[in-house]
Enzyme design. Structure first.
Site, PDB file in Angstrom:
ATOM      1  CE  LYS A  35      -3.968  -0.101   2.347  1.00  0.00           C
ATOM      2  NZ  LYS A  35      -4.703  -0.352   3.517  1.00  0.00           N
ATOM      3  NE  ARG A  65      -6.769   3.472   4.987  1.00  0.00           N
ATOM      4  CZ  ARG A  65      -7.863   3.614   4.505  1.00  0.00           C
ATOM      5  NH1 ARG A  65      -8.622   2.522   4.436  1.00  0.00           N
ATOM      6  NH2 ARG A  65      -8.722   4.633   4.378  1.00  0.00           N
ATOM      7  N   GLY A  79      -8.060  -7.444   4.878  1.00  0.00           N
ATOM      8  CA  GLY A  79      -8.757  -7.554   6.268  1.00  0.00           C
ATOM      9  C   GLY A  79      -8.028  -8.568   7.482  1.00  0.00           C
ATOM     10  CG  MET A 124      -2.357  -7.495   9.748  1.00  0.00           C
ATOM     11  SD  MET A 124      -0.709  -6.993   9.137  1.00  0.00           S
ATOM     12  CE  MET A 124      -0.828  -6.472   7.410  1.00  0.00           C
ATOM     13  NE  ARG A 162      -6.395  -4.358  -2.413  1.00  0.00           N
ATOM     14  CZ  ARG A 162      -6.784  -4.394  -1.121  1.00  0.00           C
ATOM     15  NH1 ARG A 162      -6.020  -4.440  -0.161  1.00  0.00           N
ATOM     16  NH2 ARG A 162      -7.978  -4.546  -0.767  1.00  0.00           N
ATOM     17  CG  HIS A 221      -5.280 -43.912   4.726  1.00  0.00           C
ATOM     18  ND1 HIS A 221      -6.734 -43.953   4.541  1.00  0.00           N
ATOM     19  CD2 HIS A 221      -4.996 -44.675   4.108  1.00  0.00           C
ATOM     20  CE1 HIS A 221      -7.199 -44.537   3.738  1.00  0.00           C
ATOM     21  NE2 HIS A 221      -6.003 -45.350   3.403  1.00  0.00           N
ATOM     22  NE  ARG A 265       1.922 -43.193  -0.509  1.00  0.00           N
ATOM     23  CZ  ARG A 265       1.791 -42.010  -1.152  1.00  0.00           C
ATOM     24  NH1 ARG A 265       0.888 -41.590  -1.841  1.00  0.00           N
ATOM     25  NH2 ARG A 265       2.478 -41.256  -0.310  1.00  0.00           N
ATOM     26  CD  GLU A 301      10.637 -43.796   2.158  1.00  0.00           C
ATOM     27  OE1 GLU A 301       9.559 -43.013   2.503  1.00  0.00           O
ATOM     28  OE2 GLU A 301      10.464 -44.766   1.789  1.00  0.00           O
ATOM     29  CB  SER A 350      11.612 -41.402  -5.660  1.00  0.00           C
ATOM     30  OG  SER A 350      10.606 -40.455  -5.688  1.00  0.00           O
ATOM     31  N   GLY A 356      11.339 -39.248  -0.864  1.00  0.00           N
ATOM     32  CA  GLY A 356      10.219 -39.585   0.102  1.00  0.00           C
ATOM     33  C   GLY A 356      10.049 -38.573   1.262  1.00  0.00           C
ATOM     34  CB  THR A 357       9.677 -34.786   1.226  1.00  0.00           C
ATOM     35  OG1 THR A 357       8.630 -34.957   0.410  1.00  0.00           O
ATOM     36  CG2 THR A 357      11.037 -34.766   0.693  1.00  0.00           C
ATOM     37  CB  CYS A 378       7.165 -39.714  -4.883  1.00  0.00           C
ATOM     38  SG  CYS A 378       8.030 -40.618  -3.707  1.00  0.00           S
ATOM     39  CE1 TYR A 381       9.723 -38.653 -10.177  1.00  0.00           C
ATOM     40  CE2 TYR A 381      11.385 -38.906 -11.304  1.00  0.00           C
ATOM     41  CZ  TYR A 381      10.664 -39.455 -10.382  1.00  0.00           C
ATOM     42  OH  TYR A 381      10.582 -40.488  -9.742  1.00  0.00           O
TER      43      TYR A 381
HETATM   44  C1  PEP Z   1       6.899 -40.620   1.464  1.00  0.00           C
HETATM   45  O1  PEP Z   1       7.419 -41.140   2.554  1.00  0.00           O
HETATM   46  O2  PEP Z   1       7.361 -39.512   1.265  1.00  0.00           O
HETATM   47  C2  PEP Z   1       6.339 -41.422   0.653  1.00  0.00           C
HETATM   48  C3  PEP Z   1       6.080 -40.899  -0.403  1.00  0.00           C
HETATM   49  O3  PEP Z   1       5.893 -42.524   0.904  1.00  0.00           O
HETATM   50  P1  PEP Z   1       4.596 -42.961   1.817  1.00  0.00           P
HETATM   51  O4  PEP Z   1       3.829 -41.559   2.054  1.00  0.00           O
HETATM   52  O5  PEP Z   1       4.020 -43.784   1.394  1.00  0.00           O
HETATM   53  O6  PEP Z   1       5.154 -43.228   3.407  1.00  0.00           O
HETATM   54 MG    MG Z   2       7.549 -43.218   2.873  1.00  0.00          MG
END
Ligand code: PEP
Ligand code: MG
Length: 872
Positions: free
Chosen positions: A22, A92, A101, A103, A336, A454, A560, A744, A763, A765-766, A830, A850
């Site tokens: 602003k 403001r 809205g 603050m 804005r 899940h 999975r 992971e 891959s 597995g975060t 993933c 990817y």
């Molecule tokens: C993960 O752990 O990031 C993963 C993709 O596997 P899952 O969620 O099935 O444990």
């Molecule tokens: Mg996992």
């Protein structure tokens, strides 16, 4: 000496970080020579300094504020607290990113017992002056001193009743004087001191209140949902007041240069003659469409249209403007880039490209990636939502809006759905057994579980709205009743869910279907031409996979396989496998599963038509598969020639104190290699057959989960290779296949160079990597994370937005180590972060090949990947 305060003449649009959006725009408009009530901005750095000093404004900042104030008085020819021509200001907030809205705002600041008289004389309108003063007392008390509004509203009601009138506007100047006396008495009663008469004191308190409001609860929630860092702080804008309520040549309004819901070109907005901004918001009077201004005040209208056009050309984007006309003179109070729906964003971006105003790159950057959710999922009808009653809020686990009757079990949800009812499934938590009920539901609400629980993962895959982890619910699943926010719901009662905000509403709120326009394809086409990251999907069923391909997925990054075993005709076999006492017994049970598993893979391969498919071997702890219902236990006992007690004993023995760190992932294949053998056979036979039958050139990618040690991977890999080679020989095939692993577990990231000797791809597995790095459970952390946000320890859910400084460091290191051993190693992600825009940007920066995300997030990931490529 640092500079903490800038007059509007000193700033410009590029100083957004320092002056807030602003402040920077007010400065820019001032420089453009537009009619702006003058003022100054206290910087975001002053806000940060305020917090750093334990919520104190330093003397230096205070001095600079007062200097700016004197200059403002001079410019306006008015004085703070003056008996003849008092200066009044608005105060403001204005952060770097707009937070509408969230603050605080204070208007009419500078009024006191003396100035109100001067103001009355100056305007020749005592009623207006006293009304402004009472509004100021009320606003100051509420916003700055946190005295609840209700105290003041009660007094106003009493006085109106005493005078026998219905509306505020019917109160006379004398009535309002009485209101003021009583308002000040409330203030004194609550605060123990008189209402501050010194305008400078009023100002400093108001500035502090705006700084404080940066950290109010709704601002913290808004920041978390919009990825706005907590250390940015807000600027404060102090601006001379202009009045739209000085008669029929005055007015106030809000307008957009294009329609914010559809994107259609043309001025769109509302205004009220003889009113202040709050009247428009409060809805006491119905605003007129902006076009009426042409009849009421044609000169002002002409000037307004002219300036609006200039502003849009200048900012090269749709503008959201506030204006006030004071006695025939038009002022702009702010402009804005306007907030807009996703549909409008696409329309405006495409139109601006066609109008030659912006490039396709800029168009791609203009669309907020997360907002694409709105196009792919139902949303609430905006009119219907206005009267929606929020009864609770939890995690926005899967986007979209849903309304339906509450059911407490998967079976009942399914039955009701088959009868044509709209259903909301309410569960303590979901498990794979609930899959059919989840499919049948419009929305899913769970009491437990986080963003990677899940319920969250499966709902996102299906594109079904889900709000998870609502710990405020007390539920009795047996009695089929839950209580939330003081409301009680039985089976068959309606509730509504917003999976994009996590809000839970009472009753049946109308929803509207998602719709995709041609603009979507155009923007996505541009995005694809700019991005470097490939985008795959997490999918376990042909339906999910087909959906993902429709949305542009270039392969499957995670299938999975465990989700395939919960089908009623398969689960008994997996249970027999688990209860087997010998390898032979286990192999027999597993062999019976091969045709099913192979069928699943063939269906996936066919849908994917030769695109890469990564199949992950069995991952969850085995106890997830064992029966809990008596009938199922008895059934199994007969099949296994055991007693029910014996079955129960084995099931009990599978209990683990810490199943997420227990007997799961590749540890299953180490103890029971025959499981890996079965899955390898199914993968290879399916690929070879689909190649033969359909001609798709399939290169299976087999992914081993939860590896923490090279030798562990090597062991499982040897089992896989042995079986794969055997199948190739049997089927006389020379098919190529790859074996890789998930990263992971922190140890795998630390030793990624060694692991890459065995793995052809990684891959990340975060989900698990986040869980194990933070050391808190992905299913339970929701219970305490809220306190962490409130106390500013963490700003966002690390299961939704990758923790770049901690977990990200492991990802980056593992990527580098992996590439050192194997320069052409394929690297993907993933975990659920693969569909989160800021995490996608991180993946781009560390050079992953990817990202893989649930089907409905594929467009988000495509757009975010393009934005990352353009911006970095
Ligand atoms: C993960 O752990 O990031 C993963 C993709 O596997 P899952 O969620 O099935 O444990
Ligand atoms: Mg996992």
């Amino acid at each position: 000496m640092a500079k903490w305060v800038y007059s509007f003449e000193e700033g410009n649009a590029d100083m957004r970080n320092l002056l807030g959006g602003k402040g920077a725009n007010l400065a820019e408009m001032t420089n453009l020579g537009l009619p702006i009530p003058q003022g100054f901005t206290v910087t975001t750095e002053a806000c940060t300094d305020y917090y750093a000093k334990g919520k104190q404004i330093s003397e230096e900042i205070k001095e600079q504020i007062f200097t700016a104030l004197s200059q403002l008085e001079e410019k306006q020819g008015k004085k703070f607290g003056d008996t003849e021509s008092p200066l009044l200001v608005s105060v403001r907030s204005g952060a770097r990113a707009s937070m509408p809205g969230m603050m605080d705002t204070i208007l009419n600041l500078g009024l006191n017992d003396v100035a109100v008289e001067g103001f009355a004389a100056k305007t020749g309108n005592p009623r207006f002056a006293y009304d402004s003063y009472r509004r100021f007392i009320q606003m100051f008390s509420d916003v700055v001193m946190e005295i609840p509004k209700s105290f003041f509203e009660r007094i106003l009601d009493e006085i109106k009743e005493g005078k026998g009138v219905k509306f505020d506007t019917e109160l006379t100047a004398d009535d309002l004087k009485e209101v003021i006396v009583r308002f000040k008495a409330v203030y004194k009663d609550k605060m123990g001191v008189d209402f501050p008469q010194d305008p400078k004191e009023q100002l400093m308190e108001a500035v502090k209140a705006v700084f404080r409001s940066w950290d109010n609860e709704r601002a913290i929630v808004y920041r978390r949902m919009n990825d706005i860092p907590g250390d940015w702080g807000t600027a404060v804008n102090v601006q001379a007041m202009v009045f739209g309520n000085m008669g029929n040549t005055s007015g106030t309004g809000v307008a957009f240069t294009r329609n914010p819901s559809t994107g259609a070109k043309g001025i769109y907005g509302e205004y009220l003659i003889n009113a202040q901004g709050e009247d428009v918001v409060a809805g006491i009077r119905t605003p007129q469409p902006i076009t009426r201004l042409e009849e009421d005040l044609p000169e002002c209208y002409k000037q307004f249209i002219n300036i609006a056009g200039k502003l849009e050309d200048h900012y090269r984007d749709m503008q959201d403007m506030e204006f006030t006309i004071e006695d025939g003179k038009l002022f702009f109070l702010q402009t804005r880039n306007g907030k807009r729906t996703a549909q409008a964003a696409l329309q405006i971006a495409c139109d601006l490209v066609d109008e030659g105003m912006i490039t396709p790159q800029e168009a791609v950057l203009r669309i907020e990636a997360k907002s694409l959710d709105q196009l792919l999922h139902p949303t609430f009808d905006p009119e219907a939502l206005k009267s929606g009653l929020v009864i609770g809020q939890a995690l926005p686990a899967s986007p979209g809006a849903a309304a339906g009757k509450v059911y407490f079990t998967s079976q009942e949800a399914k039955t009701a759905h088959e009868k044509g009812e709209r259903v909301v499934l309410v569960r303590l938590e979901t498990s794979p057994e609930d899959i059919e009920g989840m499919h049948a539901a419009e929305g899913i609400l769970t009491v437990r579980g986080g963003m990677t629980s899940h319920a969250a993962v499966v709902a996102r895959g299906m594109g079904t709205c889900c709000v998870s982890g609502c710990g405020d619910i007390s539920i009795n699943e047996e009695e089929k009743v839950f209580e939330l926010g003081g409301h009680v719901y039985h089976e068959g009662d309606y509730i509504s869910l917003d999976g994009s905000t996590g809000k839970i509403y009472d009753g049946d709120i109308k929803t509207q279907e998602a719709s995709i326009s041609g603009n979507f394809g155009r923007i996505m086409g541009w995005a694809d031409s700019f991005r470097k990251l490939k985008v795959r999907t997490n999918a376990d069923t042909p339906e999910d996979a087909a959906n993902a391909v429709k949305y542009g997925a270039e392969g499957i990054g995670l299938c999975r396989t465990e989700h395939m075993f919960f089908n009623p005709d398969r689960i008994p076999k997996i249970r027999q496998m688990i209860l087997s006492r010998t390898v032979q017994e286990r192999e027999k049970a597993l062999n019976e599963l091969i045709p099913y598993q192979k069928g699943d893979f063939k269906a996936l391969y066919e849908v994917m038509e030769g695109r890469p498919v990564t199949i992950r071997f069995l991952d969850p702890p085995l106890h997830e598969f064992v029966p809990t219902e008596k009938d199922d236990i008895d059934d199994l006992a007969v099949k296994m020639m055991m007693t029910a007690e014996e079955v129960q004993e084995v099931c009990d023995s599978l209990h683990e104190f810490n199943p997420m760190m227990g007997h799961r992932g590749c540890r299953l294949a180490v103890t029971y290699p025959e499981i890996a053998r079965m899955q390898t056979r199914a993968v290879m036979e399916a690929a070879i057959e689909v190649k033969q039958e359909k001609g798709f050139d399939i290169v299976p990618e087999i992914m081993i989960p939860l590896v923490g040690e090279k030798k562990e991977l090597k062991y499982v890999k040897e089992v896989v290779v042995e079986t794969a080679e055997k199948v190739k020989q049997e089927m006389n095939s020379d098919i190529i296949y790859h074996i890789g692993t998930m990263i992971e577990i922190p140890r795998a990231a630390l030793l990624a160079d060694e692991i890459a000797e065995e793995a052809e791809f990684f891959s990340f597995g975060t989900n698990d990597l986040t869980q194990m790095t933070f050391g808190f459970s992905r299913d339970d952390a929701g219970k305490f994370l809220n306190e962490y946000y409130k106390k500013k320890i963490y700003e966002s859910d690390p299961f939704a937005r990758l923790d770049q400084s901690g977990v990200g460091q492991l990802v980056q290191m593992a990527a580098e180590k992996g590439r050192k051993t194997r320069p052409d190693i394929k690297l993907g992600i993933c975990g659920e972060h693969g569909g989160d825009p800021s995490s996608v940007e991180f993946c781009h920066k560390v050079g992953l090949t990817y990202v893989s995300c649930s089907p409905f997030r594929v467009p988000i990931a495509r757009l975010a990947a393009a934005q990352a490529a353009i911006s970095n």
